[in-house]
Design a protein around this motif. Structure first.
Motif, mmCIF file in Angstrom:
data_model
loop_
_atom_site.group_PDB
_atom_site.id
_atom_site.type_symbol
_atom_site.label_atom_id
_atom_site.label_comp_id
_atom_site.label_asym_id
_atom_site.label_seq_id
_atom_site.Cartn_x
_atom_site.Cartn_y
_atom_site.Cartn_z
ATOM 1 N N LEU A 77 11.452 10.078 -9.651
ATOM 2 C CA LEU A 77 12.605 9.925 -10.543
ATOM 3 C C LEU A 77 13.457 8.712 -10.169
ATOM 4 O O LEU A 77 14.105 8.109 -11.025
ATOM 5 C CB LEU A 77 13.491 11.178 -10.485
ATOM 6 C CG LEU A 77 13.122 12.342 -11.379
ATOM 7 C CD1 LEU A 77 14.046 13.523 -11.118
ATOM 8 C CD2 LEU A 77 13.228 11.935 -12.861
ATOM 9 N N ALA A 78 13.461 8.373 -8.880
ATOM 10 C CA ALA A 78 14.316 7.286 -8.395
ATOM 11 C C ALA A 78 14.046 5.981 -9.126
ATOM 12 O O ALA A 78 14.949 5.159 -9.313
ATOM 13 C CB ALA A 78 14.102 7.105 -6.896
ATOM 14 N N LYS A 79 12.805 5.810 -9.588
ATOM 15 C CA LYS A 79 12.433 4.553 -10.245
ATOM 16 C C LYS A 79 13.294 4.247 -11.461
ATOM 17 O O LYS A 79 13.480 3.092 -11.838
ATOM 18 C CB LYS A 79 10.958 4.601 -10.667
ATOM 19 C CG LYS A 79 10.023 4.537 -9.486
ATOM 20 C CD LYS A 79 8.574 4.740 -9.915
ATOM 21 C CE LYS A 79 7.692 4.930 -8.681
ATOM 22 N NZ LYS A 79 6.451 5.624 -8.979
ATOM 23 N N ILE A 130 10.811 2.203 -3.297
ATOM 24 C CA ILE A 130 11.150 3.186 -2.260
ATOM 25 C C ILE A 130 9.842 3.705 -1.698
ATOM 26 O O ILE A 130 9.072 4.364 -2.392
ATOM 27 C CB ILE A 130 11.976 4.350 -2.852
ATOM 28 C CG1 ILE A 130 13.314 3.838 -3.382
ATOM 29 C CG2 ILE A 130 12.190 5.441 -1.795
ATOM 30 C CD1 ILE A 130 14.174 4.907 -4.027
ATOM 31 N N GLU A 131 9.574 3.363 -0.439
ATOM 32 C CA GLU A 131 8.273 3.733 0.131
ATOM 33 C C GLU A 131 8.234 5.175 0.592
ATOM 34 O O GLU A 131 7.231 5.856 0.458
ATOM 35 C CB GLU A 131 7.934 2.807 1.303
ATOM 36 C CG GLU A 131 7.431 1.457 0.798
ATOM 37 C CD GLU A 131 7.140 0.499 1.926
ATOM 38 O OE1 GLU A 131 6.949 0.954 3.064
ATOM 39 O OE2 GLU A 131 7.118 -0.712 1.650
ATOM 40 N N LYS A 132 9.352 5.625 1.154
ATOM 41 C CA LYS A 132 9.321 6.954 1.775
ATOM 42 C C LYS A 132 10.633 7.679 1.517
ATOM 43 O O LYS A 132 11.701 7.075 1.598
ATOM 44 C CB LYS A 132 9.106 6.797 3.284
ATOM 45 C CG LYS A 132 8.793 8.097 3.990
ATOM 46 C CD LYS A 132 8.408 7.890 5.455
ATOM 47 C CE LYS A 132 9.603 7.499 6.308
ATOM 48 N NZ LYS A 132 9.338 7.552 7.747
ATOM 49 N N VAL A 133 10.550 8.971 1.211
ATOM 50 C CA VAL A 133 11.745 9.807 1.114
ATOM 51 C C VAL A 133 11.558 10.944 2.107
ATOM 52 O O VAL A 133 10.527 11.622 2.102
ATOM 53 C CB VAL A 133 11.948 10.357 -0.308
ATOM 54 C CG1 VAL A 133 13.179 11.244 -0.370
ATOM 55 C CG2 VAL A 133 12.055 9.212 -1.314
ATOM 56 N N LYS A 176 12.665 23.075 -9.094
ATOM 57 C CA LYS A 176 12.692 22.960 -7.635
ATOM 58 C C LYS A 176 11.266 23.075 -7.074
ATOM 59 O O LYS A 176 10.345 23.481 -7.769
ATOM 60 C CB LYS A 176 13.590 24.050 -7.039
ATOM 61 C CG LYS A 176 15.041 24.034 -7.554
ATOM 62 C CD LYS A 176 15.941 23.034 -6.865
ATOM 63 C CE LYS A 176 17.161 22.647 -7.690
ATOM 64 N NZ LYS A 176 18.107 23.709 -7.947
ATOM 65 N N SER A 177 11.126 22.755 -5.793
ATOM 66 C CA SER A 177 9.791 22.775 -5.178
ATOM 67 C C SER A 177 9.380 24.200 -4.810
ATOM 68 O O SER A 177 10.239 25.066 -4.617
ATOM 69 C CB SER A 177 9.791 21.925 -3.914
ATOM 70 O OG SER A 177 10.506 22.592 -2.900
ATOM 71 N N PRO A 192 10.850 15.678 -1.865
ATOM 72 C CA PRO A 192 11.002 14.226 -1.709
ATOM 73 C C PRO A 192 10.139 13.419 -2.681
ATOM 74 O O PRO A 192 10.557 12.361 -3.156
ATOM 75 C CB PRO A 192 10.552 13.976 -0.268
ATOM 76 C CG PRO A 192 10.592 15.288 0.418
ATOM 77 C CD PRO A 192 10.446 16.348 -0.620
ATOM 78 N N GLU A 193 8.954 13.953 -3.005
ATOM 79 C CA GLU A 193 8.051 13.189 -3.880
ATOM 80 C C GLU A 193 8.628 13.082 -5.299
ATOM 81 O O GLU A 193 8.553 12.039 -5.944
ATOM 82 C CB GLU A 193 6.660 13.847 -3.884
ATOM 83 C CG GLU A 193 5.583 13.045 -4.578
ATOM 84 C CD GLU A 193 5.622 11.540 -4.270
ATOM 85 O OE1 GLU A 193 5.511 10.770 -5.237
ATOM 86 O OE2 GLU A 193 5.809 11.133 -3.104
#
Lengths: 262, 262
Positions: free
Chosen positions: B247-249, B256-259, A46-47, B241-242
């Motif tokens: 991981l989303a990739k 995905i530009e922004k989370v 986690k962050s 979010p980062e």
């Protein structure tokens, strides 16, 4: 402060019970409260901001139970939140970080040491900063799969050995003589870790020295419980108390009759 | 209900993006919001009450963004909370459970099937109840280490194969011809799972059929977005979010530009 008040410990789950069992041995007259924040486990991926929030919530819960000393029994929470909790709380706050650091300093001869921890602890840089200030050469290794292996009881499975080799192979030839197990789950993998690192590397885990430090602190501040009647141990979990009780057996050598949901 | 409103999806993390990518293909004009509840991941080892609480919080967040359809893109959340959310919410609620169930029913010839899922999904008994009512013989297998292996990008490591053998060896000789991958992370382990189960067992994962079911539902209820201008995709995470974006990739073939942190 009432010296008959309990000591409070928290961790993301059951791992910190290894610290509690050493505290029980070192301070057999003390009442102890243990909180496992199982709704948010694992902390290790986690962050920092999330871990700080969880740590403050855990500390607040224990403060409402009127603890006289807080022991942060989770390296990830220590790495991000011990300074904050030491500033915020009106009681003494100990953690597993500093005893681990002291043990490592005393044990190394080559001044080359490894720190094995969660991704979040390693990313915090906390051990690197402390140890480099002492002119030690530090090899920090994040081992994110170690906790799930232990939680699933698969620490002796052949796959655990493969994963340990994957994480630790870069340590070969570095000349390290000590490796700090900077996560309360990792001592359960010590057989596998020792096999991979070789017998010349000494493994250190700070549960025992954390308990010694707690005993010394209570003595110095005249906070030892004067009563010698049977101490009370209470266990709390933020999710699934029954699973906590089941898993706790791996980490805690005494029976746990009840775990309360918070 | 405004048909130009977005579709909402949630999962504990990035795994449900496999569902979103199929929804993007099936419904190219729709605006989509995706929420990864990364502060509470993984769901797979949490209690039913915790998962229900998380699911309601996620749904409430998406409802405040005025979604017209909710797709629960996480099998563990579906197993415990789909009925509750269908009762609570004033909009249609789909999940990955029913498409998975239908796909399994259609695919099996031997009427012997395996369901591979998290410990919490298996413990819920949801697939066992549905499939036994159809006179299928079900072999439910909890595979708790699969998610951490995928999250660490170690799905092709030799240890993943050993763990797959450990979980799946009891399926040998059972005569199953289909295995449902009832966790959105598991398709990333399909090579390893297929090797262990053999080529005679067909692996099924319901992302595609969930998207088809969503398209059919919007059409039937006249809720398809009439606009053909570029749809808007927004991504939210309850922690880090980062890391979500990184991981989303693995799960999502589009950039995905922004989370956004919630």
């Amino acid at each position: 402060m009432d010296s008959s008040n309990p000591i409070g410990l928290f961790d993301s789950g059951v791992g910190g019970l290894t610290v509690m069992s050493e505290v029980v041995k070192a301070l057999p007259n003390e009442h102890i409260l243990y909180l496992g924040d199982t709704a948010h486990l694992p902390y290790g991926n986690k962050s920092p901001s999330a871990i700080i929030r969880f740590a403050i919530e855990n500390a607040n819960f224990l403060m409402r139970q009127k603890i006289k000393l807080l022991i942060i029994s989770c390296h990830t929470a220590c790495a991000h939140a011990i300074d904050i909790l030491q500033t915020l709380l009106p009681i003494p706050v100990l953690g597993v970080r500093d005893p681990g650091f002291c043990d490592l300093l005393q044990a190394t001869r080559t001044k080359r040491v490894a720190v094995l921890a969660t991704a979040s602890t390693i990313a915090s840089g906390t051990f690197q900063t402390l140890l480099q200030a002492e002119k030690l050469h530090v090899y920090p290794i994040a081992c994110p799969l170690f906790v799930p292996f232990v939680e699933e009881g698969l620490q002796n499975h052949a796959a655990a050995k493969l994963i340990a080799e994957y994480y630790l192979s870069s340590l070969k030839g570095t000349g390290i003589d000590v490796a700090l197990l900077a996560c309360t789950h990792y001592p359960l993998l010590s057989t596998v870790i020792q096999e991979v690192l070789g017998t010349e590397v000494r493994l250190i885990e700070p549960a025992h020295s954390t308990a010694q430090m707690a005993a010394q602190l209570l003595k110095e501040r005249n906070l030892l419980n004067p009563s010698t009647s049977s101490p009370i141990y209470r266990f709390f979990a933020s999710d699934d108390p029954e699973k906590f009780r089941r898993l706790a057996k791996i980490f805690f050598p005494f029976p746990i009759e009840k775990v309360e949901l918070v």
